[in-house]
Scaffold this active site. Sequence first.
Site, PDB file in Angstrom:
ATOM      1  CG  HIS A   1      35.713   0.932  10.395  1.00  0.00           C
ATOM      2  ND1 HIS A   1      36.331   2.149  10.588  1.00  0.00           N
ATOM      3  CD2 HIS A   1      34.824   1.130   9.393  1.00  0.00           C
ATOM      4  CE1 HIS A   1      35.836   3.049   9.743  1.00  0.00           C
ATOM      5  NE2 HIS A   1      34.897   2.457   9.012  1.00  0.00           N
ATOM      6  CG  ASN A   2      36.974  -2.227  14.764  1.00  0.00           C
ATOM      7  OD1 ASN A   2      36.159  -1.401  15.170  1.00  0.00           O
ATOM      8  ND2 ASN A   2      38.178  -1.880  14.356  1.00  0.00           N
TER       9      ASN A   2
ATOM     10  CB  CYS B   1      30.405  -6.640  33.360  1.00  0.00           C
ATOM     11  SG  CYS B   1      31.601  -5.647  32.433  1.00  0.00           S
ATOM     12  N   GLY B   2      29.350  -4.346  34.667  1.00  0.00           N
ATOM     13  CA  GLY B   2      29.053  -3.008  35.144  1.00  0.00           C
ATOM     14  C   GLY B   2      29.386  -1.950  34.107  1.00  0.00           C
ATOM     15  CB  THR B   3      32.442  -0.633  32.911  1.00  0.00           C
ATOM     16  OG1 THR B   3      33.294  -1.795  32.941  1.00  0.00           O
ATOM     17  CG2 THR B   3      32.450   0.052  34.271  1.00  0.00           C
ATOM     18  N   GLY B   4      31.197  -2.953  30.961  1.00  0.00           N
ATOM     19  CA  GLY B   4      31.506  -3.585  29.668  1.00  0.00           C
ATOM     20  C   GLY B   4      32.999  -3.795  29.478  1.00  0.00           C
TER      21      GLY B   4
ATOM     22  N   GLY C   1      35.574  -5.012  31.737  1.00  0.00           N
ATOM     23  CA  GLY C   1      36.162  -6.278  32.171  1.00  0.00           C
ATOM     24  C   GLY C   1      35.772  -7.416  31.241  1.00  0.00           C
TER      25      GLY C   1
ATOM     26  CG  ASP D   1      29.282  -8.766  36.207  1.00  0.00           C
ATOM     27  OD1 ASP D   1      28.261  -8.089  35.956  1.00  0.00           O
ATOM     28  OD2 ASP D   1      30.393  -8.244  36.468  1.00  0.00           O
ATOM     29  CG  HIS D   2      27.748  -9.071  40.637  1.00  0.00           C
ATOM     30  ND1 HIS D   2      28.967  -9.542  40.191  1.00  0.00           N
ATOM     31  CD2 HIS D   2      28.005  -7.883  41.244  1.00  0.00           C
ATOM     32  CE1 HIS D   2      29.913  -8.680  40.528  1.00  0.00           C
ATOM     33  NE2 HIS D   2      29.357  -7.669  41.159  1.00  0.00           N
TER      34      HIS D   2
ATOM     35  NE  ARG E   1      27.557  -1.896  38.966  1.00  0.00           N
ATOM     36  CZ  ARG E   1      28.439  -2.669  39.589  1.00  0.00           C
ATOM     37  NH1 ARG E   1      29.734  -2.476  39.437  1.00  0.00           N
ATOM     38  NH2 ARG E   1      28.029  -3.658  40.376  1.00  0.00           N
TER      39      ARG E   1
ATOM     40  NE  ARG F   1      39.976   2.497   4.963  1.00  0.00           N
ATOM     41  CZ  ARG F   1      38.744   2.796   4.540  1.00  0.00           C
ATOM     42  NH1 ARG F   1      38.285   2.265   3.433  1.00  0.00           N
ATOM     43  NH2 ARG F   1      37.970   3.625   5.222  1.00  0.00           N
ATOM     44  CG  HIS F   2      37.787  -1.485   7.338  1.00  0.00           C
ATOM     45  ND1 HIS F   2      38.324  -0.464   8.098  1.00  0.00           N
ATOM     46  CD2 HIS F   2      36.960  -0.889   6.435  1.00  0.00           C
ATOM     47  CE1 HIS F   2      37.839   0.697   7.685  1.00  0.00           C
ATOM     48  NE2 HIS F   2      37.008   0.466   6.676  1.00  0.00           N
TER      49      HIS F   2
END
Length: 149
Positions: free
Chosen positions: A98-99, A65-68, A70, A8-9, A109, A132-133
Amino acid sequence: MKIAIGNDHAAPELKKEIQAYLEEKGIEVENFGTDTADRCNYAEYAEKVAKSVAGGKADAGILICGTGLGMSMAANKVKGIRAAAVSEPVSARLSKEHNNANILCFGARIVGVEMAKAIVDAWLNAHFLGGRHQMRIDQITALEEKGSI
Ligand code: RB5
């Protein structure tokens, strides 16, 4: 390997740095993000990248994004997506081991260019450990199938 990237912006400049970094490694990148700082809405970009990955057009995705946060919340609404919001390389590596995270999210940011590159490298160089993962991921997939209520 093809990576779908979106932002995003808050992150056009970091996106450009990461896109160039990936291309230097010979990775094909499809840019779904905005290239300007004009205000926009992260879920729209998350949807484009998530659908590209879920539909098999890209092998993996990166959302900034700003934080990751959203971006990861929105991307995880798309069936088949496991988006991980991270801010350092250990979590990035474990999100793959694992995921089996198929989308990596981080915040412009929160992390600088060099940290973002280290995060991307940790995730790209890691391999899903299975075992197991895989069983735990199957439980996540079952949750998707069951729906919310
Ligand atoms: C935009 O101001 C900001 O909210 C967005 O980039 C992101 O950080 C949301 O999670």
